[in-house]
Write a protein that holds these residues in place. Structure first.
Motif, PDB file in Angstrom:
ATOM      1  N   VAL A  35      44.609  30.509  42.995  1.00 16.09           N
ATOM      2  CA  VAL A  35      44.120  31.841  42.188  1.00 16.09           C
ATOM      3  C   VAL A  35      45.024  32.911  42.146  1.00 16.09           C
ATOM      4  CG1 VAL A  35      42.424  33.504  42.044  1.00 16.09           C
ATOM      5  CG2 VAL A  35      41.718  30.970  42.371  1.00 16.09           C
ATOM      6  N   ASN A  36      45.376  33.355  40.966  1.00 13.18           N
ATOM      7  CA  ASN A  36      46.172  34.556  40.868  1.00 13.18           C
ATOM      8  C   ASN A  36      47.844  34.238  41.367  1.00 13.18           C
ATOM      9  OD1 ASN A  36      46.878  37.213  40.014  1.00 13.18           O
ATOM     10  ND2 ASN A  36      47.077  37.939  42.305  1.00 13.18           N
ATOM     11  N   ILE A  69      45.370  39.545  46.099  1.00 13.53           N
ATOM     12  CA  ILE A  69      44.506  40.341  45.295  1.00 13.53           C
ATOM     13  C   ILE A  69      43.218  40.769  45.727  1.00 13.53           C
ATOM     14  CG2 ILE A  69      43.414  38.360  44.068  1.00 13.53           C
ATOM     15  CD1 ILE A  69      43.979  40.058  41.252  1.00 13.53           C
ATOM     16  N   ALA A  70      42.844  42.102  45.486  1.00 15.77           N
ATOM     17  CA  ALA A  70      41.809  42.714  45.948  1.00 15.77           C
ATOM     18  C   ALA A  70      40.869  43.038  44.644  1.00 15.77           C
ATOM     19  CB  ALA A  70      41.989  43.830  46.683  1.00 15.77           C
ATOM     20  N   LEU A  71      39.496  42.696  44.853  1.00 21.75           N
ATOM     21  CA  LEU A  71      38.537  43.354  43.657  1.00 21.75           C
ATOM     22  C   LEU A  71      37.253  43.793  44.426  1.00 21.75           C
ATOM     23  CD1 LEU A  71      39.855  40.538  42.600  1.00 21.75           C
ATOM     24  CD2 LEU A  71      38.030  40.258  41.059  1.00 21.75           C
ATOM     25  N   PRO A  75      35.256  48.744  38.877  1.00 20.80           N
ATOM     26  CA  PRO A  75      35.065  47.193  39.394  1.00 20.80           C
ATOM     27  C   PRO A  75      35.218  46.255  38.720  1.00 20.80           C
ATOM     28  CG  PRO A  75      32.763  48.351  39.038  1.00 20.80           C
ATOM     29  CD  PRO A  75      33.994  49.362  38.979  1.00 20.80           C
ATOM     30  N   ALA A  76      36.115  45.338  39.076  1.00 19.10           N
ATOM     31  CA  ALA A  76      36.274  44.061  38.227  1.00 19.10           C
ATOM     32  C   ALA A  76      34.909  43.255  37.971  1.00 19.10           C
ATOM     33  CB  ALA A  76      37.351  43.070  38.858  1.00 19.10           C
ATOM     34  N   VAL A  77      34.104  43.317  38.872  1.00 23.37           N
ATOM     35  CA  VAL A  77      32.737  42.558  38.792  1.00 23.37           C
ATOM     36  C   VAL A  77      31.730  43.462  39.245  1.00 23.37           C
ATOM     37  CG1 VAL A  77      31.575  40.425  39.091  1.00 23.37           C
ATOM     38  CG2 VAL A  77      34.063  40.551  39.595  1.00 23.37           C
ATOM     39  N   PHE A  78      30.152  43.626  38.757  1.00 25.69           N
ATOM     40  CA  PHE A  78      29.378  44.335  39.102  1.00 25.69           C
ATOM     41  C   PHE A  78      27.959  43.597  38.900  1.00 25.69           C
ATOM     42  CE2 PHE A  78      31.302  45.743  35.194  1.00 25.69           C
ATOM     43  CZ  PHE A  78      30.266  45.423  34.175  1.00 25.69           C
ATOM     44  N   ALA A 110      40.949  37.802  35.468  1.00 27.57           N
ATOM     45  CA  ALA A 110      40.925  36.171  35.466  1.00 27.57           C
ATOM     46  C   ALA A 110      40.441  35.914  36.708  1.00 27.57           C
ATOM     47  CB  ALA A 110      42.420  35.799  35.541  1.00 27.57           C
ATOM     48  N   VAL A 111      40.477  36.609  38.028  1.00 27.85           N
ATOM     49  CA  VAL A 111      39.839  36.062  39.231  1.00 27.85           C
ATOM     50  C   VAL A 111      38.342  36.486  38.857  1.00 27.85           C
ATOM     51  CG1 VAL A 111      39.718  36.630  41.658  1.00 27.85           C
ATOM     52  CG2 VAL A 111      41.790  36.804  40.500  1.00 27.85           C
ATOM     53  N   ALA A 112      37.871  37.383  38.309  1.00 25.95           N
ATOM     54  CA  ALA A 112      36.681  37.820  38.145  1.00 25.95           C
ATOM     55  C   ALA A 112      35.921  36.597  37.192  1.00 25.95           C
ATOM     56  CB  ALA A 112      36.294  38.990  37.410  1.00 25.95           C
TER      57      ALA A 112
END
Length: 459
Positions: free
Chosen positions: A55-56, A61-63, A114-117, A343-345
């Motif tokens: 991944v990545n 990488i931090a989300l 935030p990338a995800v929520f 992409a990670v999300a």
């Protein structure tokens, strides 16, 4: 590494070699990952997740994942995801409900949000401008999940329901037994319910000391919707934009509520203003509540031994719909974040949807039924006292969409005007309809009732 089947809850956490590489929540991401072959099986049915990849490109990488509750199942799933990918950190940011919906939209306007929520469908209009569509074909979502169709927007899905909830009748087992009732007495129809409520009512010296059924508080404005649906009456008119409250079915059901108190005397408007508290204090034998009641009882009234049965219906025939439902939503992805984070999300989201444990955990923690089709007969779900009651009714539950709050607040005002202010039922209902019309005049809401699979059976 031996190949392992990820079938138990977060079984990836048991892989010690990967756990040793976990980032531990470092804000800058974890250690570089150079191991593409994790030795793990592919998860999922139609929607599949293959963990055997980088991944990545293996770079740290931090989300951030924003949510309003520390019991959010996505938090534990994020920990499991990090165990597979030691270069990824998904940091939970937990904020109170009111703060969450103030801060999140502001954060999403820039490129550092935030990338995800977490999402609640009541805030659809607020967050929709910032959502990225899922990188999963709609037909794949439909193959694995129920309740996808109402969430399709211009051929894409931006979030859907992970679990759905609806109302049931909660009853005090001790009071039930004291009244000489057994499981054989659980009512199926509303007429049977009235008879049972009378048996559970205690009046001493002309004073009500134990209510057989109590709807004080928020009950009527939720239950009337289901009762109308049971008789084939929709909540909205044909255009989907106008409330359908002032109609003969609403009047008939309102009369039923009034008669329970004033004619049958199974409860009273003066028997406290909170039916939940009254039930928790052992003063009320039956209440209508949604899944949140389970946590409420566990946290505040653990001594109450309660049971759950399905909300009665007008007859023993299958109705148009048993009740309204609402869903707990799958996470949203921030379209304004970087390409790498998105992409990670998207990969994390696929991990959630392919993994049965996400839906099972959400269902059991929220007393809500998973929409994932593979879990319809799962023993963990069917052994739960609330979910086992919902299970036979899932297909006959309807979602009208995230309608404006006036549909409930105006109905609540109507029943209070009838009970406390002595207004005639038809007058109070008409006034509530007028309030709904006024409040919705500037709304762009359109009902999703027509997406219900049995919609053609409506009146």
């Amino acid at each position: 590494m031996k190949k392992k089947i990820v079938g138990a809850l977060f079984s990836v956490l048991l892989i010690s070699s990967l756990a040793a590489c976990s980032s531990g929540g470092s804000s800058g991401g974890g250690a570089k990952d150079e191991n593409a072959d994790k030795g793990l099986d592919v998860l999922g049915d139609t929607i599949q997740f293959d963990p055997n990849k980088l991944v990545n490109e293996g770079e740290p990488i931090a989300l951030e994942y924003w949510t309003w509750g520390d019991n959010d199942p996505a938090i534990k799933m994020a920990e499991a995801y990090e165990e597979i990918y030691p270069n990824v950190t998904i940091k939970p940011v937990i904020q109170p409900w009111d703060d969450f919906w103030t801060k999140l939209p502001l954060s999403l306007q820039g490129d550092n949000g935030p990338a995800v929520f977490n999402i609640h469908n009541s805030q659809h209009d607020l967050i929709m401008p910032y959502l990225e569509a899922y990188d999963i074909p709609v037909e794949d979502l439909q193959a694995d999940f129920n309740s996808v169709d109402p969430h399709i927007i211009d051929g894409s899905v931006y979030y859907t329901d992970s679990v759905i909830n609806t109302g049931n009748i909660y009853y005090n087992k001790a009071l039930w037994e004291e009244a000489g009732l057994t499981e054989a007495d659980i009512p199926v129809t509303w007429d049977q319910f009235r008879d049972v409520a009378k048996k559970l009512t205690i009046i001493e010296d002309g004073k009500l000391v134990q209510a057989g059924f109590n709807y004080n508080g928020e009950t009527y404005n939720a239950l009337y919707q289901g009762m109308n649906y049971q008789k084939g009456e929709l909540l909205f008119t044909e255009d989907g934009q106008t409330a359908n409250y002032d109609n003969p079915v609403t009047l008939e059901n309102a009369q039923f509520f009034v008669d329970l108190y004033e004619k049958d005397q199974v409860g009273s408007k003066d028997f406290g203003d909170d039916s939940t508290m009254s039930f928790g204090n052992g003063q009320t034998a039956m209440v209508y509540k949604w899944g949140w009641m389970v946590a409420e009882l566990e946290n505040k009234y653990p001594e109450i031994d309660y049971g759950v049965f399905a909300t009665p219906t007008p007859t023993e025939e299958v109705p148009f719909a048993y009740d309204r439902f609402n869903g707990e939503s799958t996470p949203g992805i921030n379209k304004n974040q970087s390409e790498e984070q998105r992409a990670v999300a998207q990969d994390f989201l696929r991990f959630l949807l392919a993994n049965d444990e996400y839906s099972v955990t959400a269902g059991l923690s929220m007393a809500s039924f998973p929409t994932k089709k593979s879990l319809a007969d799962d023993s963990r779900i069917l052994e739960d006292p609330v979910l086992s009651v919902i299970a036979p009714r899932v297909e006959r539950l309807i979602w009208p969409g995230p309608f404006p709050s006036t549909v409930e607040t105006s109905a609540k005002q109507a029943i209070e005007d009838i009970l406390y202010n002595g207004k005639a039922i038809d007058t109070a209902v008409k006034e509530a309809q007028d309030r709904m019309d006024s409040d919705m005049s500037g709304s762009d809401f359109t009902s999703l009732e027509s997406s219900y699979q049995f919609f053609d059976e409506a009146k």
